[in-house]
Design an enzyme around this catalytic site. Structure first.
Site, short mmCIF file in Angstrom:
data_model
loop_
_atom_site.label_atom_id
_atom_site.label_comp_id
_atom_site.label_asym_id
_atom_site.label_seq_id
_atom_site.Cartn_x
_atom_site.Cartn_y
_atom_site.Cartn_z
N GLY A 134 8.45 -18.85 17.24
CA GLY A 134 7.45 -17.81 17.45
C GLY A 134 8.13 -16.50 17.82
N GLN A 139 9.21 -7.99 20.69
CA GLN A 139 10.56 -8.55 20.69
C GLN A 139 11.47 -7.92 19.64
OE1 GLN A 139 9.09 -12.86 20.86
NE2 GLN A 139 11.02 -12.96 21.98
N CYS A 196 13.06 -18.65 25.25
CA CYS A 196 12.58 -17.43 24.59
C CYS A 196 13.76 -16.75 23.91
CB CYS A 196 11.98 -16.50 25.65
SG CYS A 196 11.43 -14.92 25.00
N GLU A 239 3.57 -16.54 23.04
CA GLU A 239 3.62 -15.31 22.23
C GLU A 239 2.55 -14.31 22.67
OE1 GLU A 239 6.24 -15.01 20.74
OE2 GLU A 239 6.80 -17.12 20.63
N HIS A 242 3.64 -12.35 25.59
CA HIS A 242 4.54 -11.23 25.24
C HIS A 242 3.74 -9.94 25.02
CE1 HIS A 242 8.65 -12.63 24.93
NE2 HIS A 242 8.31 -13.67 24.20
#
Ligand SMILES: [Zn+2]
Length: 277
Positions: A134, A139, A196, A239, A242
């Site tokens: 993911g 990111q 992660c 996700e 995030h």
């Protein structure tokens, strides 16, 4: 989220070992994006942290356009790589402000644009190259509410069967969700280690809901709804976190943070046992 939830990297094939991903000698191409992306974001104004419309600008903005391709091609030439290698965005590491701020919704009318479609393609490439199961747009330095995820038979095969079963981990096809809204279903949760791509080489235990529902838009702008359980539900929660500027380390069980190599060592006294509740 990293694809290998549990294995020590010494047990992985060379191509999956994390050293391979960050070693500039074995993977020189990953150096190139640093010439293109500067993930450090600065606010254009000084709104408070709760301001949902906070706008960011980058000193060197991510530009999935032909001009950036030119820059990449030049960098490739300098590094002796030629101009035929695909450009990959760099995965932003913990500490960069873009990972700790809320991302903005994608305007529905913009979803079909070359810019958004290129961002989605880049996210998929970056996730698969890492490899990961993911990735959220922040990111790769993009403060937009876009996530991509997939889990494959191959990734799952690297973990132990009893672990796979306990985690309720099953392969699923690529999912691209824009402006996802996550709803937790039921009261059941599970404690497992997770990692992660923005926190290389570490794991920690995180409590996640076992069942979730996520609604949002597909890359074609169509409404979608995903019902997920087990590991897929964990990836979706990771996700979506995030997009709100939350890393797993912000909600991990205290005293469970450790290197991948130490993942099989016993948890400290008082830590919750791994598994579902
Ligand atoms: Zn992550």
């Amino acid at each position: 989220m990293e694809s290998i939830s549990r294995f020590s990297q010494r047990l992985l094939p060379t191509c999956l070992a994390e050293n391979c991903l960050i070693n500039p000698i074995t993977s020189p191409f990953r150096l190139i994006p640093s010439l293109q992306f500067h993930p450090t974001l600065i606010p254009t104004s000084k709104p408070g942290p709760s301001d949902p419309n906070r706008i960011f600008s980058t000193r060197k903005t991510y530009r999935p356009s032909s001009s950036s391709s030119t820059l990449i091609a030049s960098a490739g030439w300098i590094l002796g790589l030629g101009d035929k290698k695909p450009a990959l965005p760099e995965i932003v590491k913990a500490g960069d402000p873009v990972l700790h701020e809320s991302a903005q919704e994608v305007e529905p009318g913009e979803i079909g644009s070359d810019r958004i479609q290129k961002i989605i393609d880049d996210m998929i490439k970056a996730m698969r190259t890492a490899p990961g199961v993911g990735l959220a747009a922040p990111q790769i330095g993009i403060p937009l509410r876009i996530i991509v995820l997939e889990d494959t038979k191959e990734y799952i095969s690297y973990d132990r069967k009893d672990v796979i079963k306990a985690q309720e981990r099953r392969p699923f096809d690529l999912l691209v969700i824009l402006n996802p809204k996550l709803r937790k279903k039921g009261n059941r949760t599970a404690f497992f280690f997770e990692g992660c791509l923005s926190v290389d080489g570490f794991r920690a235990v995180v409590e996640r809901h076992l069942q979730v529902e996520v609604t949002g838009l597909s890359r074609n702008g169509k409404p979608i709804k995903v019902d997920a359980s087990g590991w897929k539900a964990r990836i979706l929660q990771h996700e979506c976190d995030h997009l709100d500027g939350t890393l797993y380390v912000d909600k991990m069980v205290p005293r469970t943070f450790r290197t991948v190599q130490n993942i099989d060592l016993p948890l400290a006294v008082g830590c919750p046992k791994l598994g579902a509740r």
